[in-house]
Motif scaffolding. Structure first.
Motif, short mmCIF file in Angstrom:
data_model
loop_
_atom_site.label_atom_id
_atom_site.label_comp_id
_atom_site.label_asym_id
_atom_site.label_seq_id
_atom_site.Cartn_x
_atom_site.Cartn_y
_atom_site.Cartn_z
N CYS A 15 15.17 77.93 66.66
CA CYS A 15 15.48 78.89 65.59
C CYS A 15 14.52 78.67 64.43
N PRO A 16 13.54 79.54 64.26
CA PRO A 16 12.52 79.33 63.22
C PRO A 16 13.06 79.39 61.80
N ASP A 17 14.27 79.94 61.60
CA ASP A 17 14.82 80.01 60.23
C ASP A 17 15.40 78.68 59.77
N ILE A 18 15.57 77.72 60.68
CA ILE A 18 16.13 76.42 60.31
C ILE A 18 15.11 75.61 59.50
N LYS A 19 15.59 75.02 58.40
CA LYS A 19 14.76 74.15 57.56
C LYS A 19 15.48 72.82 57.36
N VAL A 20 14.73 71.73 57.34
CA VAL A 20 15.29 70.40 57.16
C VAL A 20 14.98 69.90 55.76
N VAL A 21 16.00 69.38 55.08
CA VAL A 21 15.87 68.88 53.71
C VAL A 21 16.15 67.37 53.71
N ASP A 22 15.17 66.59 53.26
CA ASP A 22 15.34 65.14 53.15
C ASP A 22 15.92 64.80 51.78
N CYS A 23 17.10 64.17 51.77
CA CYS A 23 17.78 63.80 50.52
C CYS A 23 17.82 62.29 50.30
N THR A 24 16.94 61.56 50.96
CA THR A 24 17.02 60.09 50.92
C THR A 24 16.93 59.55 49.50
N LEU A 25 15.99 60.02 48.71
CA LEU A 25 15.83 59.49 47.35
C LEU A 25 17.00 59.88 46.46
N ARG A 26 17.48 61.10 46.60
CA ARG A 26 18.53 61.59 45.71
C ARG A 26 19.89 61.00 46.08
N ASP A 27 20.34 61.18 47.32
CA ASP A 27 21.64 60.65 47.71
C ASP A 27 21.56 59.13 47.91
N GLY A 28 20.46 58.66 48.48
CA GLY A 28 20.27 57.22 48.64
C GLY A 28 20.16 56.51 47.31
N GLY A 29 19.65 57.22 46.30
CA GLY A 29 19.53 56.62 44.97
C GLY A 29 20.87 56.27 44.35
N LEU A 30 21.95 56.91 44.83
CA LEU A 30 23.28 56.58 44.32
C LEU A 30 23.75 55.22 44.82
N VAL A 31 23.05 54.69 45.83
CA VAL A 31 23.38 53.37 46.37
C VAL A 31 22.74 52.25 45.54
N ASN A 32 21.52 52.49 45.05
CA ASN A 32 20.79 51.41 44.36
C ASN A 32 20.30 51.80 42.97
N ASN A 33 20.97 52.80 42.36
CA ASN A 33 20.59 53.24 41.02
C ASN A 33 19.12 53.70 40.97
N PHE A 34 18.65 54.24 42.10
CA PHE A 34 17.31 54.83 42.19
C PHE A 34 16.21 53.79 42.00
N ALA A 35 16.50 52.55 42.37
CA ALA A 35 15.52 51.47 42.20
C ALA A 35 14.61 51.36 43.43
N PHE A 36 13.93 52.45 43.76
CA PHE A 36 12.99 52.46 44.87
C PHE A 36 11.60 52.05 44.39
N THR A 37 10.88 51.33 45.21
CA THR A 37 9.51 50.97 44.86
C THR A 37 8.61 52.19 45.01
N ASP A 38 7.46 52.15 44.33
CA ASP A 38 6.50 53.25 44.46
C ASP A 38 6.00 53.37 45.89
N GLU A 39 5.85 52.22 46.56
CA GLU A 39 5.39 52.25 47.95
C GLU A 39 6.42 52.94 48.84
N PHE A 40 7.68 52.65 48.64
CA PHE A 40 8.76 53.28 49.41
C PHE A 40 8.69 54.80 49.27
N VAL A 41 8.56 55.29 48.03
CA VAL A 41 8.57 56.73 47.78
C VAL A 41 7.32 57.39 48.36
N HIS A 42 6.16 56.77 48.17
CA HIS A 42 4.92 57.32 48.71
C HIS A 42 4.97 57.38 50.23
N ASP A 43 5.43 56.31 50.85
CA ASP A 43 5.49 56.26 52.32
C ASP A 43 6.51 57.26 52.86
N LEU A 44 7.61 57.47 52.14
CA LEU A 44 8.60 58.45 52.57
C LEU A 44 8.02 59.87 52.50
#
Length: 357
Positions: A15-44
């Motif tokens: 189905c070409p209308d399907i789109k995938v949205v990655d929420c790792t930084l936003r929803d995952g940030g609620l786990v660690n107060n958004f304390a992701f390293t720059d390397e983590f974010v760039h690699d993601l």
């Protein structure tokens, strides 16, 4: 996708209308107060581009007046310079998204016109009673040039009449996508079927799309996401290794492996898991979160938030506490979310166990 096409969609369809949205930084940030390293974010970001993911949500556009920048990582605020430090001018097919909570952001000041920003989409998060304000935000953001989604949170706590009225209000707005959000991982696939039908019918009649954001409290986030997809929902949220608030979300690895669009490739995400997520688990991300935000003892609490009814029911207990102010909120879920994201170590909430999780 039309209702007739939705009824014909099978689990084997491309189905070409399907789109995938990655929420790792936003929803995952609620786990660690958004304390992701720059390397983590760039690699993601690089992994999402290679995997064919359609949108990457970088975090919140929260107000610095309401949330202490010293208590959170930069993705709580998603300043333009920080996003550009990762994506440059983003000359990839991947679109950049942020979330703006009703009542917790200064969207008129902090969200630039689209022509001046690398952000493509803004997702407005609202509770049912805030929808009139959400509509005002939607119209403002559309005039600025953004693609706009709206996430009606905590739908499992909303009665049918209120949900129908809220959906009709949003359907008449300029919003592009209306999200079905199972904030507490409450629903079973059979319930998702009926809700998806309701959302899709209203959205289709008004030229809009529908998205799904599932939580994994009953280990059904993936099952509920693909059931919504089968019913014609087009935007599918997921996080790497399911990282998110409480029990987490739909696993990105599982979703990309399942979808039939040949542009999706789970291998870059699996490599990201091997490099970063396994390390996070080994280090104990919950322990890191506790270092950032120490557990508060009862005698240190100065403010307690909850719905008026819950405050009344707990009046005897609250009366036993010394110098504690009870603050009414729209509902107990909103109270728990406000306290969780406030960064105030002396604030607490009275809520249900799922909200506390």
């Amino acid at each position: 996708m039309s209702a007739e096409q939705c009824n014909k969609r099978t689990l084997m369809d491309y189905c070409p209308d399907i789109k995938v949205v990655d929420c790792t930084l936003r929803d995952g940030g609620l786990v660690n107060n958004f304390a992701f390293t720059d390397e983590f974010v760039h690699d993601l970001y690089e992994a999402n581009v290679k995997a064919g993911v359609d949108y990457m949500e970088f975090g919140y556009k929260a107000s610095r007046e309401l949330f202490d920048p010293k208590a959170f990582g930069k993705w709580k605020f998603c300043e333009e310079k920080d996003i550009r430090a990762v994506v440059g001018d983003n000359r990839s097919p991947l679109k950049i998204s942020v979330m703006a909570d009703v009542g917790r952001c200064n969207y008129k000041r902090d969200i630039l016109p689209k022509k001046d920003s690398v952000i493509d989409m803004v997702r407005v998060a609202t509770y049912i009673h805030q929808i009139p304000t959400a509509v005002e935000m939607i119209e403002h953001l559309k005039k600025k040039g953004y693609e706009v989604c709206v996430n009606i949170m905590a739908v499992s706590k909303v009665n049918t009449d209120d949900l129908d009225a809220g959906l009709e209000l949003l359907a008449r707005s300029s919003v592009d996508t209306i999200y079905l959000v199972d904030s507490f991982g409450f629903f079973y696939p059979e319930q998702i079927t009926k809700l998806s039908q309701k959302y899709v019918e209203i959205a289709e009649a008004n030229g809009k799309n529908v998205g799904i954001h599932a939580h994994n409290n009953q280990q059904l986030a993936f099952a509920n996401t693909i059931e919504a997809c089968r019913m014609g929902v087009s935007l599918l949220d997921a996080t790497v290794s399911g990282m998110g608030r409480g029990a987490g979300n739909c696993f990105m690895e599982s979703l990309l492996s399942f979808l039939k669009n040949p542009k999706y490739d789970e291998i870059p995400i699996i490599r990201f898991v091997e490099k970063h997520m396994l390390k996070l688990k080994a280090e104990g991300v919950v322990e890191e979160y506790r270092k950032l935000k120490p557990v508060t003892r009862q005698e240190e609490i100065t403010e307690i938030y909850s719905h008026e009814q819950a405050i009344g029911q707990c009046s005897k207990f609250l009366g036993s506490l010394k110098d504690v102010k009870a603050v009414p909120c729209g509902n107990t879920a909103a109270a728990a979310k406000l306290v969780a994201e406030s960064g105030n170590p002396r604030a607490a909430a009275i809520s249900s166990h799922p909200c506390a999780a």
